[in-house]
Design an enzyme around this catalytic site. Sequence first.
Site, PDB file in Angstrom:
ATOM      1  N   ASP A 238      -4.991 -42.553  22.972  1.00  0.00           N
ATOM      2  CA  ASP A 238      -3.741 -41.986  21.996  1.00  0.00           C
ATOM      3  C   ASP A 238      -4.305 -42.035  20.493  1.00  0.00           C
ATOM      4  O   ASP A 238      -3.503 -41.933  19.750  1.00  0.00           O
ATOM      5  CB  ASP A 238      -2.530 -42.764  22.493  1.00  0.00           C
ATOM      6  CG  ASP A 238      -2.465 -44.220  21.812  1.00  0.00           C
ATOM      7  OD1 ASP A 238      -3.539 -44.686  21.433  1.00  0.00           O
ATOM      8  OD2 ASP A 238      -1.418 -44.494  22.141  1.00  0.00           O
TER       9      ASP A 238
ATOM     10  N   LYS B 143       1.661 -39.198  28.069  1.00  0.00           N
ATOM     11  CA  LYS B 143       1.240 -39.172  26.378  1.00  0.00           C
ATOM     12  C   LYS B 143       0.162 -38.491  26.068  1.00  0.00           C
ATOM     13  O   LYS B 143      -0.093 -37.810  25.075  1.00  0.00           O
ATOM     14  CB  LYS B 143       1.442 -40.776  25.997  1.00  0.00           C
ATOM     15  CG  LYS B 143       1.300 -40.813  24.558  1.00  0.00           C
ATOM     16  CD  LYS B 143       1.660 -42.087  23.744  1.00  0.00           C
ATOM     17  CE  LYS B 143       0.601 -43.305  24.361  1.00  0.00           C
ATOM     18  NZ  LYS B 143       0.918 -44.387  23.422  1.00  0.00           N
TER      19      LYS B 143
ATOM     20  N   ARG C 141       7.733 -44.024  24.675  1.00  0.00           N
ATOM     21  CA  ARG C 141       8.531 -43.988  23.058  1.00  0.00           C
ATOM     22  C   ARG C 141       8.473 -42.391  22.840  1.00  0.00           C
ATOM     23  O   ARG C 141       9.027 -41.914  21.721  1.00  0.00           O
ATOM     24  CB  ARG C 141       7.933 -44.579  22.097  1.00  0.00           C
ATOM     25  CG  ARG C 141       8.510 -46.239  22.277  1.00  0.00           C
ATOM     26  CD  ARG C 141       7.527 -46.889  21.300  1.00  0.00           C
ATOM     27  NE  ARG C 141       6.338 -47.151  22.267  1.00  0.00           N
ATOM     28  CZ  ARG C 141       5.151 -48.075  21.847  1.00  0.00           C
ATOM     29  NH1 ARG C 141       5.442 -48.696  20.765  1.00  0.00           N
ATOM     30  NH2 ARG C 141       3.934 -48.245  22.566  1.00  0.00           N
TER      31      ARG C 141
ATOM     32  N   ALA D 147       6.960  17.652  14.440  1.00  0.00           N
ATOM     33  CA  ALA D 147       7.821  16.673  14.305  1.00  0.00           C
ATOM     34  C   ALA D 147       9.174  16.646  15.455  1.00  0.00           C
ATOM     35  O   ALA D 147       9.457  17.750  15.585  1.00  0.00           O
ATOM     36  CB  ALA D 147       8.320  16.757  12.933  1.00  0.00           C
TER      37      ALA D 147
END
Length: 465
Positions: free
Chosen positions: A110, A30, A23, A429
């Site tokens: 699980d 799983k 599932r 700069a």
Amino acid sequence: MKMKAIDNRGLAVVVLAAGKGKRMNSEVPKVLHRICGRPLLAYVLDQVAALDAGEVIVVVGHGAEQVEPEIGSRGRPVLQSEQLGTGHAVMTALEALDRRYGEVLVMPGDSPLLEAETLAELIEARRAGPSAASMLTARLEDPAGYGRVLRDEAGAVRGVVEESDATVEERAIDEVNACTYCFDRAALEAALGSLGRENAQGEYYLTDAVAGMVGKGLLVVPRVCASGEIIGVNDREQLSEAEALMRDRINRSWMEAGVSMADPALTYIDFGVEVGSDTVIMPLVFLTGETRLGRGCRIGPMTSIKDSTLGEGCSVELSWLDGCHAADDVTIGPYSRLRPGCELAAGSRVGSFVEMKNTTLGRGSKVPHLSYMGDARIGEETNVGAGSITCNYDGEAKHETVIGDRAFIGSDTMLVAPVQIGDDAATGAGSAISRDVPAGGLGIERGEQKIVEDWRRKKRKKGRE
Ligand code: UD1
Ligand code: CA
């Protein structure tokens, strides 16, 4: 953990982790799906380890070659080559289990939220009387998907019915089976020996062992635990539920340890991350991987910190850090991106829209605005002006930029690496600096400015002609 010490040398634990998890619709086995940064199985094995059992068997099958490395030294994998059900999985484990173990705790791989203390109580519940087994149950508001616990009028357990085999009345039962039991081994083996597969899924159900024992007049004692603990992950929705519960558990433990959270529901801290006390965490903060934060930091909002360490009193706002090490009182953000290999010394500052990679920034130095510093070694008390960039890549290789102490890098300086700027040196700069600037010197590289006098009037006049 404040767990009562019980002697579990004669106990074997069997963790069921062979199923595919259909599932989940996933390529990943799983039990390797992650919540709060680590696999489901890792949480289970942690809790099992706390029991100090004589032996831990993990039944593996689907994706065994991926699951086995996760087990490491915390258990012994036993292969169930065909997954014929939870009852069959336990039979397979028992065949591989030494005879000296007379007691067996079975639990699913699980169910990441089950706590060692609950398992210890389950073991004690069985040992307290002459019972063949104790089984863990919980009452759920929505019991859908779980096996339901059948009890008689006196409250004694009669068995478990799986949802797919249950009648409408049985489905209305809100007490569910956690698939977690402590068994007397001999009674378990006898019950497994008479299991059949005549059910909706055509499997050997471990749950049928319960009814088998009760049918022979043996006692199975139920132990009801908190509903959140027994959640089993069968699909993605349950995975996210389990993650939310685990996240909540982690957040509460940090708040108890003295960490403030403006909104714990929007605070994402992986398992294993460390946070010092008096640190304040604003919403949408993600602390992941090997991350350690010191005391008194202020983190967020909207900040991700991965595999990084921060000292005390740091502030990180609206920023992204990966593999970064900052000492005390470092200020980062808003909108900084620190890629792996950055070392920021005490009191340094990385400001808005600054990206850094593999760069060291010395004590008290600042890169406050709109810069990219890559492969740079920047000394102490140095200021890098807005818009400055290390041109560290020539299309083939990366090169280093070295800037000394108390240097001043003018705004919009391009530092064409490899290049060195000495202590107390400056750049003008807008300069593209491709040659070293000696200590105390100024490197300037720009076209000379021209002045056109009276330009506006001349322009208008030209327009009229
Ligand atoms: C199982 C229980 C159910 C309980 C629920 C709790 C059974 C028949 N059902 O249902 O009563 O409410 O757990 O979460 O026991 N596994 C194997 N080998 C197999 C089959 C499964 O190792 O052949 C492993 C799975 O990887 C999983 C665990 O056993 O970790 C449970 O199996 P799963 O298919 O998830 O059972 P559920 O339908 O959740
Ligand atoms: Ca399950």
